[in-house]
Design an enzyme around this catalytic site. Sequence first.
Site, short mmCIF file in Angstrom:
data_model
loop_
_atom_site.label_atom_id
_atom_site.label_comp_id
_atom_site.label_asym_id
_atom_site.label_seq_id
_atom_site.Cartn_x
_atom_site.Cartn_y
_atom_site.Cartn_z
N LYS A 58 -11.00 0.71 14.21
CA LYS A 58 -9.69 1.27 14.58
C LYS A 58 -9.63 1.57 16.08
O LYS A 58 -8.57 1.52 16.70
CB LYS A 58 -9.42 2.55 13.78
CG LYS A 58 -9.05 2.28 12.32
CD LYS A 58 -7.65 1.70 12.24
CE LYS A 58 -7.14 1.58 10.83
NZ LYS A 58 -5.80 0.99 10.76
N GLY A 88 0.82 -1.21 0.00
CA GLY A 88 0.00 0.00 0.00
C GLY A 88 0.86 1.26 0.00
O GLY A 88 2.09 1.19 -0.07
N LYS A 127 -8.57 11.55 -5.86
CA LYS A 127 -9.68 11.67 -6.81
C LYS A 127 -9.63 13.07 -7.45
O LYS A 127 -9.84 13.21 -8.66
CB LYS A 127 -11.00 11.45 -6.06
CG LYS A 127 -12.23 11.49 -6.96
CD LYS A 127 -13.48 11.07 -6.19
CE LYS A 127 -14.73 11.37 -7.01
NZ LYS A 127 -15.96 11.08 -6.26
N SER A 163 -6.00 5.67 13.78
CA SER A 163 -6.52 6.69 12.87
C SER A 163 -7.19 7.85 13.58
O SER A 163 -7.91 7.67 14.57
CB SER A 163 -7.55 6.03 11.94
OG SER A 163 -8.30 7.02 11.27
N GLU A 174 -9.69 9.21 12.59
CA GLU A 174 -11.14 9.01 12.49
C GLU A 174 -11.73 8.55 13.82
O GLU A 174 -12.93 8.68 14.04
CB GLU A 174 -11.44 7.96 11.40
CG GLU A 174 -11.30 8.48 9.98
CD GLU A 174 -12.42 9.40 9.54
OE1 GLU A 174 -13.53 9.31 10.07
OE2 GLU A 174 -12.16 10.24 8.66
N TYR A 232 -15.51 1.91 10.16
CA TYR A 232 -14.04 2.00 10.08
C TYR A 232 -13.47 2.54 11.39
O TYR A 232 -12.55 1.97 11.98
CB TYR A 232 -13.65 2.92 8.91
CG TYR A 232 -12.18 3.26 8.87
CD1 TYR A 232 -11.29 2.43 8.23
CD2 TYR A 232 -11.68 4.41 9.50
CE1 TYR A 232 -9.92 2.71 8.21
CE2 TYR A 232 -10.34 4.71 9.48
CZ TYR A 232 -9.47 3.86 8.83
OH TYR A 232 -8.12 4.15 8.81
P1 GDP Z 1 -11.08 10.08 5.28
O1 GDP Z 1 -10.96 11.37 6.02
O2 GDP Z 1 -10.16 9.03 5.78
O3 GDP Z 1 -12.49 9.61 5.18
O4 GDP Z 1 -10.54 10.40 3.79
P2 GDP Z 1 -11.28 10.69 2.41
O5 GDP Z 1 -10.25 11.25 1.50
O6 GDP Z 1 -12.00 9.47 1.91
O7 GDP Z 1 -12.38 11.79 2.76
C1 GDP Z 1 -12.03 13.06 3.25
C2 GDP Z 1 -13.26 13.96 3.25
O8 GDP Z 1 -13.60 14.27 1.90
C3 GDP Z 1 -14.52 13.33 3.87
O9 GDP Z 1 -15.13 14.28 4.71
C4 GDP Z 1 -15.42 13.06 2.67
O10 GDP Z 1 -16.81 13.12 2.96
C5 GDP Z 1 -15.01 14.21 1.75
N1 GDP Z 1 -15.35 13.98 0.33
C6 GDP Z 1 -16.04 14.82 -0.48
N2 GDP Z 1 -16.20 14.29 -1.69
C7 GDP Z 1 -15.61 13.07 -1.68
C8 GDP Z 1 -15.45 12.05 -2.66
O11 GDP Z 1 -15.90 12.14 -3.80
N3 GDP Z 1 -14.74 10.93 -2.28
C9 GDP Z 1 -14.22 10.79 -1.00
N4 GDP Z 1 -13.52 9.69 -0.68
N5 GDP Z 1 -14.39 11.75 -0.06
C10 GDP Z 1 -15.07 12.87 -0.38
#
Ligand code: GDP
Length: 323
Positions: free
Chosen positions: A152, A12, A191, A124, A126, A148
């Site tokens: 954790k 990873g 993304k 995490s 989170e 999740y």
């Molecule tokens: P996380 O903090 O470990 O959940 O990391 P993420 O990168 O998956 O998400 C970070 C934040 O981005 C969260 O609050 C999501 O709700 C927000 N977010 C907004 N749009 C998107 C999307 O299209 N994909 C993901 N993964 N997160 C998104």
Amino acid sequence: MTKRALITGVAGQDGTYLSELLLGKGYDVYGVAGPYPGDFPERVAVSNGRLHAIDADLTDMESLLAAVEASRPDEVYNLAGQSSVGDSWTEAITTTEVNAMGVLRLLEALRQLAPEARFFQAASAEMFGNAAETPQRETTPLHPQSPYAASKTYAFHVVGSYRESYGMHASNGIMFNHESPLRSLQFVTRKITDGVARIKLGLAEELVLGNLDARRDWGFAGDYVEAMWLMLQQERPDDYVVASGEVHTVREFCAAAFSHLDLDYEQYVRTDLRFFRPADVNVLYGDATKACTVLGWEPKVGFGELVAMMVDADVEQLRAEGA
Ligand code: GDP
């Protein structure tokens, strides 16, 4: 004597950076790659025999005992897991099996066969959920809001329990979001950087996201694996927040990524309910004072540099694929 490290999740993002760091320090590294090994076999081939692939699975106790026996580790880094908060609602049971029970199995295998090994658990941020205080530090109460985060949180506590019950050198790194060009596309940062690169190269017309107002403390994964290593070099095990101390909204990440390629995010980004979560954590913002003072750790890559590095890598990768 050459030190031996066992890394789960070695293929990873964090496993890749950590194995490079440890190989650079002269370790023999034993890596458990998991179900999606990516380019791991290639890296094994070019590592001059100091990176060894081990076939094991956090859901299979026998395989973990065999992995510990084969690697006889001085240090163990548990980076394996189901790492997506978003996917944890649809994969709640697998997430818990691997992220919670898997850690217990690994600790048991170590207790039985290598109780002197030093253990790092990738905990995490989170776990804090919508926290009672901002920024979050080691003493902030935990309030997990997703399957999740709950998994954790169990792992975090059982690591503490093995440390206290058996005197094991087991530490938790409470890792805030950490990104890099190796981040998978499930995460919002990658993304966005992949999306903006596609738009710039004429491969896409828009980028569809969820909650743009969520705030995160994003750092560079290459910096964060150094903190993991430092934790295992201390005389005493402990828990540490690892964070950049800088907080930005998803919207700000978009603005920075698009402007790096001279584009205006407002013309290309739209939101769709499909990408909103059943329960989102509004803000994760860490205070890494303890890691900085006790470990002497310091993040080197700031927000702007991280965004630029990720966007540039995505443009380059798409061009290499013939875009
Ligand atoms: P996380 O903090 O470990 O959940 O990391 P993420 O990168 O998956 O998400 C970070 C934040 O981005 C969260 O609050 C999501 O709700 C927000 N977010 C907004 N749009 C998107 C999307 O299209 N994909 C993901 N993964 N997160 C998104």
